[in-house]
Design an enzyme around this catalytic site. Structure first.
Site, PDB file in Angstrom:
ATOM      1  N   PRO A 129      -0.659   7.719   1.987  1.00  0.00           N
ATOM      2  CA  PRO A 129      -0.444   6.550   1.464  1.00  0.00           C
ATOM      3  C   PRO A 129      -1.849   6.118   1.545  1.00  0.00           C
ATOM      4  CG  PRO A 129       0.955   6.469   3.108  1.00  0.00           C
ATOM      5  CD  PRO A 129       0.358   7.771   3.259  1.00  0.00           C
ATOM      6  N   MET A 130      -2.477   5.802   0.313  1.00  0.00           N
ATOM      7  CA  MET A 130      -3.905   5.329   0.250  1.00  0.00           C
ATOM      8  C   MET A 130      -4.098   3.877   0.417  1.00  0.00           C
ATOM      9  SD  MET A 130      -5.985   8.083   0.076  1.00  0.00           S
ATOM     10  CE  MET A 130      -4.948   8.723   1.259  1.00  0.00           C
ATOM     11  N   HIS A 131      -3.724   3.443   1.916  1.00  0.00           N
ATOM     12  CA  HIS A 131      -3.642   2.284   2.175  1.00  0.00           C
ATOM     13  C   HIS A 131      -4.939   1.335   1.826  1.00  0.00           C
ATOM     14  CE1 HIS A 131      -0.068   2.880   4.626  1.00  0.00           C
ATOM     15  NE2 HIS A 131      -0.771   3.632   5.077  1.00  0.00           N
ATOM     16  N   ASP A 132      -6.045   2.058   2.283  1.00  0.00           N
ATOM     17  CA  ASP A 132      -7.294   1.183   2.404  1.00  0.00           C
ATOM     18  C   ASP A 132      -8.153   1.189   1.021  1.00  0.00           C
ATOM     19  OD1 ASP A 132      -7.055   0.711   5.165  1.00  0.00           O
ATOM     20  OD2 ASP A 132      -8.146   2.338   5.652  1.00  0.00           O
ATOM     21  N   THR A 162       0.853  -1.323  -0.027  1.00  0.00           N
ATOM     22  CA  THR A 162       0.045   0.078  -0.132  1.00  0.00           C
ATOM     23  C   THR A 162       0.814   1.377   0.079  1.00  0.00           C
ATOM     24  OG1 THR A 162      -0.122  -0.106   2.380  1.00  0.00           O
ATOM     25  CG2 THR A 162      -1.923  -1.148   1.251  1.00  0.00           C
TER      26      THR A 162
END
Ligand code: BDR
Ligand code: CA
Length: 320
Positions: free
Chosen positions: A237-240, A193
C-alpha cells in the site's frame, strides 16, 4: 505561485515514492526541506534514505535534516518487518554524496516557518514527533502552517495493533499534540490509503526502460520481509504517496470534516485514532478526513510524474 512544503518523513518504501513525487513537480511544489524522524527504521537510517532518494531524483540540493531519534515518551518501535533492515527493502541505492544539514529538524521547522514570506504546508509521513515538538517549542509557528497533511490513524482497525496504525502507535503523544494544536489538518487514515495498493497492473504503467522508474518499481515489487502485509497480497500500500498525490491532484480524493482524537493511555488501544465520521459527539471537527480515492488514476499520474524525473535527469543508482 507554487506551494511551499516541508516533508517530515521516515523512509520507508511508501515515503520514498512520496518524496520522488514531490521532487518531480517543482512548478507546483517548492520543497523547502526534508526533515527525518525515527519510525520505520532508526533516524540515522531514515536520514540516509532521504538523502539517497533526493539524489536518485536528481535533486541533491534539497536540504535534509535529522530529527528526533525516539518518540516523546514511549520507547521506539520500528517496522523492519515491513521495510527491511535498511528501510528500503534492501535496495542498494547509491550512497549519498551530499551530507545532512547541521541544524536539527525541529530547529529547521521553526526557523523556516517563522521566516517564510508565506505559509508552508507540512507533509507528515511518519510519527509526528518533530512537528509536535516544534509546535510545543514555538506555538507562534502555527499561524504559518497552511495545512498539515498527515498519513496516520485508521477509521477501522489498525496495522500495528488491532486498534492502532503505525505512525500514531509509535508516537501517540505527538499525534495528540498536533491534533489539539488548531492547525488545519488533512488526514489520510489507513482505510483511505489501503485503496492505493501498488498492484502489478498499476505498476505496469511505470516505464521500465527509464532509470528512476525501474528502480522504484523494483523496490515496490520486492517481498515484504514479514510476508504479506495487511491489505492483501497484491502489493505494497502506498500510504504516504497519497499525501503528495493529494497536493498535486486533489480532485482524486474525497472526505469530510470530523473530530479526531488520539488515545494516549497505555493499554491495548494506545495510539488509536477515534474518528467521529458520523458526528456523534459535540466535539468540533479538527481535521478533514479523506475516505476515498481514485487509485487507478493516482497510479497513472504517479507513473507520469516519475517518468518526468527520468526525463529531467534523475540519477541511476546501483541496484542489487
Ligand atoms: C505508515 O507506517 C509506515 O510504515 C509507512 O511508511 C506509513 O507512513 C502506514 O501505517
Ligand atoms: Ca512513513
Amino acid at each position: 505561485m507554487n506551494r511551499k512544503i516541508i516533508i517530515d518523513t521516515d523512509p520507508g518504501q511508501d515515503d520514498a515514492l512520496a518524496l520522488l513525487l514531490a521532487l518531480s513537480a517543482p512548478d507546483c511544489l517548492e520543497v523547502c526541506g526534508v526533515t527525518t524522524v525515527a519510525g520505520n527504521v532508526p533516524v540515522d537510517q531514515t536520514c540516509i534514505n532521504a538523502l539517497r532518494i533526493c539524489q536518485l531524483a536528481g535533486r541533491p540540493e534539497v536540504p535534509v535534516f535529522k530529527g528526533c531519534p525516539r518518540p516523546i515518551l514511549r520507547p521506539l518501535h520500528t517496522a523492519e518487518f515491513i521495510c527491511g533492515a535498511d528501510g528500503l527493502a534492501g535496495m542498494a541505492l547509491e550512497a549519498p554524496r551530499q551530507g545532512q544539514q547541521q541544524a536539527h529538524a525541529v530547529a529547521f521547522l521553526i526557523d523556516t516557518l517563522r521566516h517564510s514570506d508565506r505559509p508552508i504546508t507540512l507533509c507528515a509521513l511518519g510519527p509526528l514527533t518533530n512537528i509536535a515538538l516544534a509546535l510545543v517549542q514555538a506555538p507562534d509557528i502555527s499561524d504559518k502552517i497552511e495545512q498539515c497533511i498527515i498519513m496516520g490513524g485508521a477509521r477501522d482497525l489498525g496495522n500495528m495493533t488491532a486498534a492502532a496504525e503505525f505512525n500514531f502507535f509509535v508516537d501517540p503523544h505527538a499525534a495528540s499534540i498536533v491534533f489539539a494544536s488548531g492547525v488545519p489538518i488533512v488526514l489520510f487514515p489507513l482505510n483511505a490509503t489501503y485503496q492505493a495498493v501498488a498492484t502489478p497492473a498499476r505498476l505496469a504503467g511505470f516505464d521500465r526502460q527509464a532509470s528512476v522508474s525501474r528502480q522504484i518499481v523494483s523496490m515496490l515489487r520486492r517481498e515484504r520481509p514479514g510476508g504479506a502485509a495487511l491489505g492483501g497480497d497484491d502489493g505494497h500500500p502506498m500510504h504516504d504517496a497519497c499525501v503528495i498525490a493529494y497536493l498535486l491532484w486533489p480532485e482524486l480524493f474525497e472526505g469530510r470534516d470530523c473530530n479526531v482524537e488520539i488515545e494516549i493511555a497505555e493499554g491495548t488501544t494506545v495510539g488509536r485514532s477515534t474518528i467521529d465520521w458520523w458526528g456523534r459527539s459535540s466535539a468540533k471537527p479538527n481535521a478533514h478526513v479523506v475516505a476515498t480515492l481514485n487509485a487507478d488514476a493516482m497510479f497513472e499520474r504517479m507513473a507520469g510524474a516519475v517518468r518526468a524525473l527520468d526525463q529531467n535527469g534523475g540519477k541511476p543508482g546501483d541496484m542489487n
